[in-house]
Scaffold this motif. Structure first.
Motif, short mmCIF file in Angstrom:
data_model
loop_
_atom_site.label_atom_id
_atom_site.label_comp_id
_atom_site.label_asym_id
_atom_site.label_seq_id
_atom_site.Cartn_x
_atom_site.Cartn_y
_atom_site.Cartn_z
N LEU A 195 -45.84 -59.67 -22.25
CA LEU A 195 -44.64 -59.67 -23.09
C LEU A 195 -44.49 -61.00 -23.83
CD1 LEU A 195 -42.27 -57.85 -20.60
CD2 LEU A 195 -43.07 -56.93 -22.78
N GLU A 196 -44.79 -62.08 -23.13
CA GLU A 196 -44.72 -63.40 -23.76
C GLU A 196 -45.75 -63.54 -24.88
OE1 GLU A 196 -45.33 -66.10 -20.55
OE2 GLU A 196 -43.20 -66.13 -19.95
N LYS A 197 -46.85 -62.79 -24.78
CA LYS A 197 -47.88 -62.81 -25.83
C LYS A 197 -47.54 -61.89 -26.99
CE LYS A 197 -51.27 -64.80 -25.50
NZ LYS A 197 -51.64 -66.18 -25.89
N GLY A 198 -46.34 -61.28 -26.93
CA GLY A 198 -45.89 -60.45 -28.04
C GLY A 198 -46.16 -58.97 -27.90
N ALA A 221 -40.43 -56.46 -14.88
CA ALA A 221 -40.76 -57.35 -16.00
C ALA A 221 -40.23 -56.79 -17.31
CB ALA A 221 -42.26 -57.58 -16.06
N LEU A 222 -40.36 -55.48 -17.49
CA LEU A 222 -39.83 -54.86 -18.71
C LEU A 222 -38.31 -55.02 -18.78
CD1 LEU A 222 -41.83 -51.47 -18.87
CD2 LEU A 222 -42.31 -53.61 -20.08
N LYS A 223 -37.64 -54.75 -17.67
CA LYS A 223 -36.18 -54.87 -17.63
C LYS A 223 -35.73 -56.30 -17.89
CE LYS A 223 -32.18 -53.75 -14.73
NZ LYS A 223 -31.74 -53.18 -13.43
N ARG A 224 -36.43 -57.25 -17.29
CA ARG A 224 -36.08 -58.66 -17.46
C ARG A 224 -36.18 -59.09 -18.92
NH1 ARG A 224 -35.04 -63.14 -18.42
NH2 ARG A 224 -35.21 -65.03 -17.14
N ASN A 225 -37.07 -58.45 -19.68
CA ASN A 225 -37.27 -58.80 -21.09
C ASN A 225 -36.62 -57.80 -22.04
OD1 ASN A 225 -39.45 -61.18 -21.33
ND2 ASN A 225 -39.95 -59.94 -19.53
N ASN A 226 -35.71 -56.98 -21.49
CA ASN A 226 -34.94 -56.03 -22.29
C ASN A 226 -35.82 -55.06 -23.06
OD1 ASN A 226 -32.36 -57.22 -21.60
ND2 ASN A 226 -32.89 -58.90 -23.01
N ILE A 227 -36.90 -54.63 -22.42
CA ILE A 227 -37.78 -53.62 -23.00
C ILE A 227 -37.48 -52.28 -22.34
CG2 ILE A 227 -40.16 -52.88 -23.35
CD1 ILE A 227 -39.47 -55.39 -24.90
#
Length: 345
Positions: free
Chosen positions: A186-189, A215-221
């Motif tokens: 996610l950090e890599k886009g 990880a998806l939830k933490r990044n609002n995906i």
């Protein structure tokens, strides 16, 4: 020199009595010399050992086990040898077991529950002092393993464990490893990350899936269930599932696989479709299998302390063997993982 009578149909088995007669020693002295007893002087011990080697003397382990109630043997049962993971775990376990004076009996199950049951019978027949086990993907009934507990034979699970039994277990932090792998993507886009998950019967599959979702939830995906495919770890199915993902109206821009063999197979399928890794789609695995650094492009993966898993499991087992059944400890050792970044992401 001792001359042993030979039968053309049957070779004479050298015994302690033979060695004792040749060296004019008592049977007990020879026995103590062979086992390293401190009461035997160095010169006598050396003479006994040299003659024993020359005559190809083999200790009668069955007789010794009847006296000591121990065989100084531990069993190791693993689900497969497809990847380098389990062989390397075994090497770690054997290192610790060997230093402690234990031999090992090793069985692999080819991911078959029936074979696993048969292998436990082999271990019981060999009267192992304890057993290390990582279960198959098919194992949902654990009666064949509970037998060991009932018989007072220590058992330690590693990697793929059984929650129904309160025995020592050695695992890695699968949740955290998966979380960090997906968070890195996610950090890599990457925005549409697919997950090729293992069967729900395995706790490692559940924890890696949970880490992926976290990880998806933490990044609002938003979670897209179409991007999650659980399968039975059969490599011939990876091609089908990866092609399915690539054929979606909105295909993924990254794949996080439950293990390295799955990730490596996914890379091959992606390349055959004429897509580029990682430019068109990134791939991350889990385990840091030996082949992960050899494939082109090299695979980004979550590394597990494989040898340490085996060493820790063997140490826990040996500690249990040395205790009375009433003093057995239920210990869970959770080892850390490390994200290894390579060219596939």
């Amino acid at each position: 020199m001792l001359r042993l009578k030979t039968d053309p149909m049957k070779r004479h088995q050298v015994t302690i009595i033979d060695i004792a007669k040749e060296l004019n020693l008592s049977k007990s002295t020879v026995s103590r010399a062979l086992t390293g007893h401190p009461s035997v002087n160095a010169v006598t011990r050396q003479a006994v050992l040299e003659l024993a080697e020359k005559l190809d003397y083999q200790r009668n382990m069955l007789a010794i086990s009847l006296i000591t109630k121990k065989t100084n043997t531990i069993g190791i049962i693993v689900p497969e040898f497809y990847s380098s993971f389990f062989p390397n775990v075994i090497m770690g376990a054997q290192e610790v077991a060997g230093k402690a004076g234990y031999n090992t009996v090793i069985c692999q199950c080819n991911e078959s529950y029936e074979t696993e049951v048969a292998n436990t019978k082999v271990m019981l027949a060999n009267q192992v002092d304890g057993i290390l086990v990582s279960i198959t993907k098919e194992t949902r009934n654990f009666d064949h393993l509970k037998i060991f507990h009932r018989k007072g034979i220590p058992i330690v699970f590693f990697n793929r464990v059984c929650d129904e039994m309160d025995v020592p277990k050695v695992i890695v932090d699968d949740y955290d490893g998966a979380y960090r792998a997906v968070n890195y993507l996610l950090e890599k886009g990457r925005k549409r990350i697919a997950h090729l998950a293992g069967p729900s019967s395995l706790k490692i599959s559940e924890k890696r899936l949970s880490g992926y979702k976290a990880a998806l939830k933490r990044n609002n995906i938003e979670l897209d269930e179409d991007l999650i495919i659980s399968y039975d770890l059969s490599m011939d199915k990876v091609k089908i599932y990866v092609n399915h993902l690539l054929n979606l109206e909105r295909p993924p821009d990254a794949i996080f696989a439950v293990n390295d063999p799955t990730a490596i197979e996914a890379i091959q399928v992606i390349k055959k479709r004429g897509l580029r890794v990682p430019e068109d789609i990134a791939v991350v695995g889990f385990s840091n299998d030996y082949a992960s650094g050899l494939i082109e492009p090299s695979l980004t993966t979550v590394s597990q302390p494989v040898k340490e898993i085996g060493q820790t499991a063997a140490q826990l087992l040996i500690e249990q063997i040395s205790r009375d059944v009433s003093d057995w400890k239920t210990i869970i050792r959770v080892l850390k993982t490390e994200l290894i970044i390579r060219k596939s992401s």
